[in-house]
Design a protein around this motif. Structure first.
Motif, mmCIF file in Angstrom:
data_model
loop_
_atom_site.group_PDB
_atom_site.id
_atom_site.type_symbol
_atom_site.label_atom_id
_atom_site.label_comp_id
_atom_site.label_asym_id
_atom_site.label_seq_id
_atom_site.Cartn_x
_atom_site.Cartn_y
_atom_site.Cartn_z
ATOM 1 N N ALA A 116 2.948 10.259 -6.916
ATOM 2 C CA ALA A 116 2.296 11.563 -6.911
ATOM 3 C C ALA A 116 1.134 11.638 -5.932
ATOM 4 N N GLU A 117 1.076 10.697 -4.983
ATOM 5 C CA GLU A 117 0.003 10.676 -3.991
ATOM 6 C C GLU A 117 -1.368 10.549 -4.650
ATOM 7 N N GLY A 118 -1.421 9.834 -5.756
ATOM 8 C CA GLY A 118 -2.685 9.674 -6.473
ATOM 9 C C GLY A 118 -3.060 8.216 -6.632
ATOM 10 N N GLU A 119 -4.149 7.977 -7.320
ATOM 11 C CA GLU A 119 -4.656 6.626 -7.514
ATOM 12 C C GLU A 119 -3.723 5.768 -8.352
ATOM 13 N N GLY A 120 -2.837 6.400 -9.112
ATOM 14 C CA GLY A 120 -1.933 5.637 -9.968
ATOM 15 C C GLY A 120 -0.701 5.112 -9.259
ATOM 16 N N ARG A 174 3.632 -1.593 -8.469
ATOM 17 C CA ARG A 174 3.519 -2.963 -8.991
ATOM 18 C C ARG A 174 4.400 -3.147 -10.227
ATOM 19 N N ALA A 175 4.369 -2.173 -11.125
ATOM 20 C CA ALA A 175 5.137 -2.294 -12.363
ATOM 21 C C ALA A 175 6.638 -2.325 -12.093
ATOM 22 N N ALA A 176 7.108 -1.486 -11.182
ATOM 23 C CA ALA A 176 8.543 -1.446 -10.881
ATOM 24 C C ALA A 176 9.013 -2.738 -10.231
ATOM 25 N N VAL A 177 8.210 -3.281 -9.331
ATOM 26 C CA VAL A 177 8.575 -4.540 -8.665
ATOM 27 C C VAL A 177 8.540 -5.694 -9.665
ATOM 28 N N GLY A 203 1.323 -3.571 0.036
ATOM 29 C CA GLY A 203 0.226 -4.195 -0.700
ATOM 30 C C GLY A 203 0.526 -4.372 -2.180
ATOM 31 N N PRO A 204 0.821 -3.297 -2.926
ATOM 32 C CA PRO A 204 1.128 -3.471 -4.351
ATOM 33 C C PRO A 204 2.426 -4.238 -4.612
ATOM 34 N N ILE A 205 3.404 -4.164 -3.716
ATOM 35 C CA ILE A 205 4.628 -4.952 -3.899
ATOM 36 C C ILE A 205 4.298 -6.433 -3.889
ATOM 37 N N VAL A 206 3.580 -6.869 -2.853
ATOM 38 C CA VAL A 206 3.237 -8.286 -2.731
ATOM 39 C C VAL A 206 2.321 -8.725 -3.869
ATOM 40 N N ALA A 207 1.401 -7.856 -4.285
ATOM 41 C CA ALA A 207 0.519 -8.191 -5.402
ATOM 42 C C ALA A 207 1.327 -8.484 -6.661
ATOM 43 N N ALA A 208 2.347 -7.660 -6.924
ATOM 44 C CA ALA A 208 3.169 -7.874 -8.115
ATOM 45 C C ALA A 208 3.919 -9.192 -8.053
ATOM 46 N N LEU A 209 4.501 -9.489 -6.902
ATOM 47 C CA LEU A 209 5.275 -10.730 -6.774
ATOM 48 C C LEU A 209 4.369 -11.954 -6.777
ATOM 49 N N ALA A 210 3.186 -11.844 -6.182
ATOM 50 C CA ALA A 210 2.262 -12.972 -6.179
ATOM 51 C C ALA A 210 1.742 -13.268 -7.578
#
Length: 266
Positions: free
Chosen positions: A61-65, A71-74, A95-102
């Motif tokens: 939604a183009e927001g802070e969430g 991250r949750a989906a990954v 960024g959030p993809i790698v954060a989730a996997l890390a």
């Protein structure tokens, strides 16, 4: 190994043109088109040799969430035993993809293909800019090693950032596919479509002449022995494409990345 496709329709952190939010649907259409088939160059086929599922698009939604949703989906894909291939969207999503996997696997090694190093400390006042994801990844300690190739826009600030973070950059002026090192597992691959010469991928917001051909890129990609823990394809802008050729390229890359996941699980 199962592969899960995740659409990330967002371009709110783009700095020049918007349009990348429309990319996931266009790439899926090219992937499903009767103009081609489901085979990768290794001969492995989606749906036959490679278990393949499409999770659809996240409701961004183009927001802070949005980063938390990504991250949750990954994390859900990885926890279920599926290797996520994410379709951006702009490069912020990495960024959030790698954060989730890390978080699940510890710091990753990353192979990043792009015309730009995306290492800005912040770009135009936006620390989540698509020009900044690898600065965020490195300062958070989410990557042990970052290898970048295709780069041909390296300014003074990004050179300083690369030195600060110990990034290994292989610029196009010295490019030879066989010289690009393939980091060891756990390996994540990030593909920005503007890394290709615009003659091969016109459907991007930032045209940067002097890039590699598709075949030169594949010479690097096909040297990856597997396994990989995830991948993304970002920065496709359908409004800039010509006859859908960039969408077809992105669809081909989905098949090649999925084949790497399967190759690594054998």
């Amino acid at each position: 190994m199962r592969v899960r496709l995740i659409g990330l329709p967002t371009d709110s952190h783009s700095s020049f043109l918007r349009g990348a939010a429309a990319a996931p649907a266009a790439i899926r259409a090219a992937l499903a088109s009767d103009h081609g088939n489901a085979a990768s160059e290794s001969g492995l086929e989606l749906g036959a040799d490679i278990a393949f599922e499409d999770a659809g698009d996240l409701p961004l939604a183009e927001g802070e969430g949005d980063p938390a949703l990504i991250r949750a989906a990954v994390a859900d894909a990885a926890n279920s035993g599926a290797m996520p291939i994410s379709l951006g969207g702009d490069h912020m999503v990495t960024g959030p993809i790698v954060a989730a996997l890390a978080e699940l696997r510890g710091p990753l090694n990353i192979l990043h293909f792009d015309a730009h190093p995306d290492l800005y400390d912040d770009f135009e006042g936006d620390p989540l800019s698509h020009a900044s994801p690898f600065a965020r990844i490195m300062e958070a300690g989410h990557a042990r090693r970052l290898v970048q190739f295709g780069i041909r826009t390296l300014n003074r600030h990004c050179r300083e950032q690369a030195e600060r973070f110990g990034v290994e950059i292989f610029e196009m002026r010295d490019f030879a596919p066989e010289t690009v090192p393939i980091p060891e597992p756990p390996l994540y691959i990030s593909i920005d479509l503007d890394g290709f010469d615009p003659a091969f991928a016109p459907g991007v917001s930032h045209h940067e002449p002097g890039g590699p051909t598709v075949r030169e890129f594949l010479h690097v990609l096909l040297r990856v022995p597997g396994p990989i823990v995830g991948a993304d394809i970002v920065e496709y802008n359908p409004s800039r494409d010509v006859n859908g050729i960039t969408a077809v390229l992105a669809a081909k890359l989905v098949k090649e990345l999925a084949a790497l996941a399967a190759k690594g699980s054998t």
